[in-house]
Motif scaffolding. Structure first.
Motif, PDB file in Angstrom:
ATOM      1  N   ILE A  46       0.841  -1.201   0.000  1.00 20.10           N
ATOM      2  CA  ILE A  46       0.000   0.000   0.000  1.00 20.10           C
ATOM      3  C   ILE A  46       0.872   1.245   0.000  1.00 20.10           C
ATOM      4  O   ILE A  46       0.600   2.204  -0.738  1.00 20.10           O
ATOM      5  CB  ILE A  46      -0.966  -0.010   1.199  1.00 20.10           C
ATOM      6  N   GLU A  47       1.923   1.257   0.803  1.00 21.44           N
ATOM      7  CA  GLU A  47       2.827   2.413   0.832  1.00 21.44           C
ATOM      8  C   GLU A  47       3.475   2.639  -0.532  1.00 21.44           C
ATOM      9  O   GLU A  47       3.570   3.776  -1.005  1.00 21.44           O
ATOM     10  CB  GLU A  47       3.904   2.216   1.899  1.00 21.44           C
ATOM     11  N   LEU A  48       3.920   1.557  -1.162  1.00 20.37           N
ATOM     12  CA  LEU A  48       4.528   1.687  -2.492  1.00 20.37           C
ATOM     13  C   LEU A  48       3.502   2.181  -3.505  1.00 20.37           C
ATOM     14  O   LEU A  48       3.808   3.021  -4.352  1.00 20.37           O
ATOM     15  CB  LEU A  48       5.117   0.359  -2.954  1.00 20.37           C
ATOM     16  N   TRP A  49       2.293   1.638  -3.452  1.00 27.03           N
ATOM     17  CA  TRP A  49       1.234   2.060  -4.369  1.00 27.03           C
ATOM     18  C   TRP A  49       0.974   3.555  -4.222  1.00 27.03           C
ATOM     19  O   TRP A  49       0.877   4.277  -5.216  1.00 27.03           O
ATOM     20  CB  TRP A  49      -0.045   1.275  -4.097  1.00 27.03           C
ATOM     21  N   GLU A  50       0.862   4.025  -2.970  1.00 25.77           N
ATOM     22  CA  GLU A  50       0.614   5.443  -2.733  1.00 25.77           C
ATOM     23  C   GLU A  50       1.766   6.304  -3.259  1.00 25.77           C
ATOM     24  O   GLU A  50       1.541   7.357  -3.854  1.00 25.77           O
ATOM     25  CB  GLU A  50       0.391   5.703  -1.247  1.00 25.77           C
ATOM     26  N   ARG A  51       3.003   5.845  -3.068  1.00 30.40           N
ATOM     27  CA  ARG A  51       4.154   6.579  -3.605  1.00 30.40           C
ATOM     28  C   ARG A  51       4.081   6.607  -5.132  1.00 30.40           C
ATOM     29  O   ARG A  51       4.353   7.626  -5.762  1.00 30.40           O
ATOM     30  CB  ARG A  51       5.470   5.947  -3.124  1.00 30.40           C
ATOM     31  N   GLY A  52       3.720   5.479  -5.719  1.00 33.48           N
ATOM     32  CA  GLY A  52       3.583   5.415  -7.170  1.00 33.48           C
ATOM     33  C   GLY A  52       2.534   6.383  -7.695  1.00 33.48           C
ATOM     34  O   GLY A  52       2.731   7.027  -8.727  1.00 33.48           O
ATOM     35  N   GLU A  53       1.423   6.504  -6.983  1.00 28.93           N
ATOM     36  CA  GLU A  53       0.373   7.459  -7.376  1.00 28.93           C
ATOM     37  C   GLU A  53       0.910   8.881  -7.352  1.00 28.93           C
ATOM     38  O   GLU A  53       0.639   9.669  -8.259  1.00 28.93           O
ATOM     39  CB  GLU A  53      -0.839   7.333  -6.445  1.00 28.93           C
ATOM     40  N   LYS A  54       1.662   9.232  -6.311  1.00 28.51           N
ATOM     41  CA  LYS A  54       2.241  10.575  -6.218  1.00 28.51           C
ATOM     42  C   LYS A  54       3.230  10.821  -7.350  1.00 28.51           C
ATOM     43  O   LYS A  54       3.244  11.889  -7.964  1.00 28.51           O
ATOM     44  CB  LYS A  54       2.930  10.770  -4.867  1.00 28.51           C
ATOM     45  N   LEU A  55       4.062   9.825  -7.627  1.00 27.92           N
ATOM     46  CA  LEU A  55       5.047   9.966  -8.704  1.00 27.92           C
ATOM     47  C   LEU A  55       4.367  10.102 -10.065  1.00 27.92           C
ATOM     48  O   LEU A  55       4.793  10.903 -10.902  1.00 27.92           O
ATOM     49  CB  LEU A  55       6.015   8.779  -8.703  1.00 27.92           C
ATOM     50  N   ALA A  56       3.316   9.331 -10.279  1.00 32.41           N
ATOM     51  CA  ALA A  56       2.572   9.422 -11.544  1.00 32.41           C
ATOM     52  C   ALA A  56       1.963  10.815 -11.702  1.00 32.41           C
ATOM     53  O   ALA A  56       1.970  11.381 -12.801  1.00 32.41           O
ATOM     54  CB  ALA A  56       1.489   8.348 -11.603  1.00 32.41           C
ATOM     55  N   ALA A  57       1.458  11.388 -10.601  1.00 33.02           N
ATOM     56  CA  ALA A  57       0.890  12.738 -10.655  1.00 33.02           C
ATOM     57  C   ALA A  57       1.971  13.765 -10.983  1.00 33.02           C
ATOM     58  O   ALA A  57       1.733  14.704 -11.747  1.00 33.02           O
ATOM     59  CB  ALA A  57       0.210  13.080  -9.323  1.00 33.02           C
ATOM     60  N   ILE A  58       3.152  13.589 -10.421  1.00 33.44           N
ATOM     61  CA  ILE A  58       4.266  14.497 -10.714  1.00 33.44           C
ATOM     62  C   ILE A  58       4.633  14.408 -12.189  1.00 33.44           C
ATOM     63  O   ILE A  58       4.796  15.432 -12.865  1.00 33.44           O
ATOM     64  CB  ILE A  58       5.477  14.175  -9.820  1.00 33.44           C
ATOM     65  N   CYS A  59       4.744  13.195 -12.713  1.00 33.18           N
ATOM     66  CA  CYS A  59       5.073  13.015 -14.135  1.00 33.18           C
ATOM     67  C   CYS A  59       4.004  13.656 -15.014  1.00 33.18           C
ATOM     68  O   CYS A  59       4.321  14.352 -15.985  1.00 33.18           O
ATOM     69  CB  CYS A  59       5.205  11.530 -14.476  1.00 33.18           C
ATOM     70  N   GLU A  60       2.750  13.449 -14.669  1.00 36.65           N
ATOM     71  CA  GLU A  60       1.660  14.016 -15.464  1.00 36.65           C
ATOM     72  C   GLU A  60       1.698  15.539 -15.449  1.00 36.65           C
ATOM     73  O   GLU A  60       1.466  16.187 -16.463  1.00 36.65           O
ATOM     74  CB  GLU A  60       0.311  13.511 -14.960  1.00 36.65           C
ATOM     75  N   GLU A  61       2.016  16.125 -14.291  1.00 40.63           N
ATOM     76  CA  GLU A  61       2.090  17.581 -14.216  1.00 40.63           C
ATOM     77  C   GLU A  61       3.217  18.110 -15.099  1.00 40.63           C
ATOM     78  O   GLU A  61       3.052  19.107 -15.804  1.00 40.63           O
ATOM     79  CB  GLU A  61       2.284  18.043 -12.776  1.00 40.63           C
ATOM     80  N   TRP A  62       4.373  17.448 -15.063  1.00 43.90           N
ATOM     81  CA  TRP A  62       5.486  17.859 -15.932  1.00 43.90           C
ATOM     82  C   TRP A  62       5.081  17.745 -17.400  1.00 43.90           C
ATOM     83  O   TRP A  62       5.353  18.639 -18.205  1.00 43.90           O
ATOM     84  CB  TRP A  62       6.719  16.993 -15.684  1.00 43.90           C
ATOM     85  N   LEU A  63       4.436  16.642 -17.770  1.00 41.16           N
ATOM     86  CA  LEU A  63       4.039  16.443 -19.162  1.00 41.16           C
ATOM     87  C   LEU A  63       2.995  17.478 -19.592  1.00 41.16           C
ATOM     88  O   LEU A  63       3.057  17.993 -20.714  1.00 41.16           O
ATOM     89  CB  LEU A  63       3.500  15.026 -19.362  1.00 41.16           C
ATOM     90  N   GLN A  64       2.062  17.787 -18.714  1.00 41.44           N
ATOM     91  CA  GLN A  64       1.054  18.801 -19.043  1.00 41.44           C
ATOM     92  C   GLN A  64       1.721  20.152 -19.253  1.00 41.44           C
ATOM     93  O   GLN A  64       1.376  20.889 -20.170  1.00 41.44           O
ATOM     94  CB  GLN A  64      -0.015  18.882 -17.956  1.00 41.44           C
ATOM     95  N   GLY A  65       2.686  20.478 -18.418  1.00 40.16           N
ATOM     96  CA  GLY A  65       3.420  21.731 -18.589  1.00 40.16           C
ATOM     97  C   GLY A  65       4.149  21.773 -19.925  1.00 40.16           C
ATOM     98  O   GLY A  65       4.178  22.805 -20.602  1.00 40.16           O
ATOM     99  N   ALA A  66       4.719  20.644 -20.312  1.00 38.16           N
ATOM    100  CA  ALA A  66       5.416  20.576 -21.603  1.00 38.16           C
ATOM    101  C   ALA A  66       4.429  20.749 -22.755  1.00 38.16           C
ATOM    102  O   ALA A  66       4.737  21.429 -23.739  1.00 38.16           O
ATOM    103  CB  ALA A  66       6.157  19.250 -21.725  1.00 38.16           C
TER     104      ALA A  66
END
Length: 88
Positions: A46-66
């Motif tokens: 569960i902890e890893l899954w939650e970290r993965g969700e946060k990382l995916a959101a960070i990647c998506e924000e960077w991609l949206q900015g691009a």
């Protein structure tokens, strides 16, 4: 969920500075590898899954900015009458 890419202060406490796109993608890849390998407790998973969700959101924000920057650059070129098929 909105994650600040540049870091900020919330309630007087500084947030951890978000990683670059490349760092977040690399860590996300590692999280997925660890989850797929199995052998973790439910709590660890569960902890890893939650970290993965946060990382995916960070990647998506960077991609949206691009995407926004690219669209703005293409619009400027179009306004200037540049050949849309010409390289930047």
């Amino acid at each position: 969920m909105r994650v600040s890419v540049r870091g900020s202060r919330v309630g007087g406490v500084a947030e951890e500075k978000a990683p670059s796109y490349e760092q977040a993608r690399e860590e996300l890849t590692e999280v997925v590898r660890r989850l797929e390998a199995g052998g973790l407790t439910l709590e660890q998973s569960i902890e890893l899954w939650e970290r993965g969700e946060k990382l995916a959101a960070i990647c998506e924000e960077w991609l949206q900015g691009a995407r926004v920057k690219l669209a703005a650059a293409m619009a400027r070129r179009s306004e200037q009458g540049a050949d849309p098929d010409a390289p930047f």
